[in-house]
Scaffold this active site. Sequence first.
Site, short mmCIF file in Angstrom:
data_model
loop_
_atom_site.label_atom_id
_atom_site.label_comp_id
_atom_site.label_asym_id
_atom_site.label_seq_id
_atom_site.Cartn_x
_atom_site.Cartn_y
_atom_site.Cartn_z
N CYS A 88 0.83 -1.20 0.00
CA CYS A 88 0.00 0.00 0.00
C CYS A 88 0.87 1.26 0.00
O CYS A 88 1.53 1.53 -0.99
CB CYS A 88 -0.98 -0.06 1.18
SG CYS A 88 -2.32 1.13 1.00
N HIS A 147 -3.59 -5.42 0.91
CA HIS A 147 -2.98 -5.85 2.18
C HIS A 147 -3.03 -7.37 2.33
O HIS A 147 -4.01 -7.92 2.82
CB HIS A 147 -3.73 -5.19 3.35
CG HIS A 147 -3.49 -3.73 3.44
ND1 HIS A 147 -2.49 -3.18 4.20
CD2 HIS A 147 -4.12 -2.70 2.84
CE1 HIS A 147 -2.50 -1.87 4.08
NE2 HIS A 147 -3.50 -1.54 3.25
N GLU A 190 -1.64 -9.13 4.48
CA GLU A 190 -1.56 -9.51 5.90
C GLU A 190 -2.94 -9.61 6.55
O GLU A 190 -3.08 -10.13 7.66
CB GLU A 190 -0.68 -8.51 6.67
CG GLU A 190 -1.24 -7.10 6.86
CD GLU A 190 -1.05 -6.18 5.65
OE1 GLU A 190 -0.77 -6.69 4.55
OE2 GLU A 190 -1.19 -4.95 5.80
#
Length: 561
Positions: A79, A198, A200
Amino acid sequence: MDKLLILDFGSQTTQLIARRIRDLGVYTEILPGDAPLPPGDPGLRGIVLSGSPESVYTPEGAVPDPAVYACGLPLLGICYGLQRMTHDQGGLVEPLPKREYGAVAVTVTGAAGEAASPQGERIRNFLAGFDPALPLRAFTGGAPLPASPPPHVFTAWMSHGDTLTRLAPGFREYGRSATGYPAVVIHEQEPWFGLQFHPEVTHCERGPEILAGFVFGVCRCKAEWSMEHYIEAVRSSLTERVGRNPVLLLISGGVDSTVAGALLLKTLDADQVHLMYMDTGLMRKDETRTVKAALERLGARHLHLIHCEAEFLGALRLLTDPEEKRKAIGDLFITIQERELGRLGLPDSYFLAQGTLYTDLIESGKGVGKKAHVIKSHHNVGSPLVEAKRRGGRIIEPLDRLYKDEVRRLGRLLALDEAVVRRHPFPGPGLAVRIIGEVTREKCDILREADAIFIEELKKRPAPGQQVDGPPVRSLYDDMWQAFAVLLPVRSVGVAGDVRKYGWVLALRAITSVDGMTADVYPFPPKDLLEISTLITNAVPEIGRVTYDISSKPPATIEWE
Ligand code: XMP
């Protein structure tokens, strides 16, 4: 040991990146986004640039050390990390007309005609992370990864207000979102990779595999991070630092200090290890007995139990203001600590151990990560003893590389009782901050009893969606981050038989959280809540009414005082 560095530009998910990579078996460390790159670390295999709430063109958006781009290590920008790389390398980043947030489909071009070069191979390995046919174990096994045929569509998770409108020279787009923005961007020669989404976040499809593609396929990390390895690393560093000197650890009864005690007993000679525990009278039911039994079972030889209930209750008498209560407790901890240490007669050369975790270092802003969130007010913080030992270089913090769930894993590996390892967090000032207003022995006993029933029931009852017959796989207790009872300074009217009576009001609190910084109210199954309320009022006659606290944090805090 191989490791990855994560540069934290302030995203709320930086910790998650670190956790996900550790879960893959690779050690991670977090540094502020603009920190100088630590020189000459032979284990460092790659760097992740995190997201950020800032923009590359606002002054608050931190800029990485130029050495990050010059070091030759693989980089993964996530990002803001990707936008940062693009901006720093001569591309263009501009605001979106409308912030993009949530699930977005992304089409990824698989690896096909990449040049037969080191970067061509890295690109193929990175893109293998997106291949729906490849399970996670394909990445961790060390076998070569197959090139993935194009195209793959998967659901990514986005949260960005800016986008790349022109790639920096040398970069090529390998994936685009259904909304029309570059989502996967890779440099053709340098080992630089970027994701607009993202990986994660759990909602991101193939998130672990995409990270594994970078960690194993690009950075060539070996999965060496395990609790067994950690114990060995602590053993060799403690042996070197502490030698034959005694080590003192103040045990609070919570998971962290108890696991720290178990680790010291495992890695040092038990005769060196002094464990001091104060029973303040503000502990949960059976806490002292459970902790004592757990540590003795692990071979503790010098366990100093200090019974100081009368002193604490005396210091709290007539105090109703939360801050005054906390201060009285903190001061008394220090006084008793110093007095009892004098009695122990340890030589000045002793080391003081603390159960500080990796997240505590981040929370107190001690040089890890960018954001100093909330400083945890702990009874050890600011203690003259801790300060003196710190100045003298005699503090050891054997859990300071670990996250809470890793500490629990370590506790299990060290054969600590499950009851201790699973315990919810408990504040340093104990029940004093859960008895609103003045604290008395009678109120402590009432709350202890009610809290014990609440917790025992949570452990017995299955979490929603679990089997009802037999012992629950996952209990309500395991489903919550923290649960406890609070005794309010309010009496309310009720009936017992034909008699009107005034009983105390008890509030039950149950929350879910990731780190205690924010919390959501646990969606308590109503049937369990009603039954537990009845059990409490039946067993504790002083309580006339039970309520359930439905406030999230913020605006409320987890504790009531
Ligand atoms: P709050 O109430 O601030 O709590 O939302 C966040 C987490 O910290 C715990 N807590 C404390 N822990 N000493 C501690 O060691 C304290 O004084 C203290 N006060 C709150 C609380 O139980 C929750 O897990």
